[in-house]
Structures are given as structure tokens and as C-alpha cells.
Design a protein around this motif. Structure first.
Motif, short mmCIF file in Angstrom:
data_model
loop_
_atom_site.label_atom_id
_atom_site.label_comp_id
_atom_site.label_asym_id
_atom_site.label_seq_id
_atom_site.Cartn_x
_atom_site.Cartn_y
_atom_site.Cartn_z
N ASP A 42 0.81 -1.22 0.00
CA ASP A 42 0.00 0.00 0.00
C ASP A 42 0.84 1.27 0.00
O ASP A 42 0.30 2.36 0.02
CB ASP A 42 -0.93 0.02 1.22
CG ASP A 42 -1.98 -1.08 1.14
OD1 ASP A 42 -2.33 -1.48 0.01
OD2 ASP A 42 -2.46 -1.52 2.18
N GLU A 47 3.67 9.38 -1.86
CA GLU A 47 3.00 9.34 -0.57
C GLU A 47 3.88 9.93 0.53
O GLU A 47 5.07 9.65 0.60
CB GLU A 47 2.65 7.90 -0.23
CG GLU A 47 1.86 7.74 1.04
CD GLU A 47 1.36 6.32 1.24
OE1 GLU A 47 0.70 6.11 2.25
OE2 GLU A 47 1.65 5.45 0.42
N SER A 59 6.11 4.66 8.67
CA SER A 59 4.69 4.92 8.83
C SER A 59 4.17 5.60 7.58
O SER A 59 4.64 6.68 7.20
CB SER A 59 4.46 5.82 10.05
OG SER A 59 3.10 6.17 10.16
N SER A 61 0.25 6.22 5.32
CA SER A 61 -1.15 6.49 5.69
C SER A 61 -1.93 5.25 6.08
O SER A 61 -2.80 5.32 6.94
CB SER A 61 -1.85 7.23 4.56
OG SER A 61 -1.91 6.41 3.42
N THR A 62 -1.61 4.11 5.49
CA THR A 62 -2.40 2.91 5.76
C THR A 62 -1.65 1.83 6.51
O THR A 62 -2.23 0.80 6.82
CB THR A 62 -2.91 2.31 4.43
OG1 THR A 62 -1.79 1.98 3.63
CG2 THR A 62 -3.84 3.26 3.71
N VAL A 63 -0.35 2.04 6.80
CA VAL A 63 0.43 0.95 7.37
C VAL A 63 1.60 1.49 8.19
O VAL A 63 2.16 2.54 7.87
CB VAL A 63 0.94 0.00 6.24
CG1 VAL A 63 1.90 0.70 5.33
CG2 VAL A 63 1.53 -1.25 6.80
#
Length: 70
Positions: A42, A47, A59, A61-63
Motif C-alpha cells: 500500500d 505518498e 509509517s 497512511s495505511t500501514v
């Protein structure tokens, strides 16, 4: 460890990600290539992420996953 050293997080943007390694352009101008150990599918180019070199965590946003300098 990350919670006890919150100032150690380095912010940056993903410039390359292939599922096993992620290259991050840090906001301080440095670039770091990380070997991701755990879920990395992901994590996408562009990002915003944070890397904690002491705890070896990445870190996104999703993991939150383990990441070591490659």
C-alpha cells in the motif's frame, strides 16, 4: 521505542517503491532507501511517510511496518 523518542521521526516523500524496498526523499534533503519487512503493497510513490531510524519503523497512511536501511 518510537513512542519514547517522538522527535526521532523523519518526514519525507516516497520516490520509489517496489514492494520490498522504498526510497524516501526526506524533508532535510537526504534520501534513504529502506528494506521493508512487512506489508508494503500500500506504499505508493508520492505518498508522505515518516521513518523512525531508531525503532526501524516506516509509517505511511495505511500501514506501519518495519523498515531497515538497505
Amino acid at each position: 521505542m518510537a513512542a519514547s523518542n517522538p522527535a526521532a521521526w523523519w518526514d519525507g516523500l516516497v520516490v520509489d517503491a517496489d514492494g520490498t524496498t522504498t526510497t524516501v526523499a526526506l524533508l532535510n534533503g537526504a534520501t534513504v532507501t529502506l528494506r521493508v519487512i512487512g506489508p508494503a503493497v500500500d506504499i505508493a510513490v508520492g505518498e508522505p511517510v515518516a521513518y523512525h531510524p531508531v525503532a526501524e519503523l516506516l509509517s505511511a497512511s495505511t500501514v506501519i511496518t518495519t523498515a531497515r536501511v538497505a
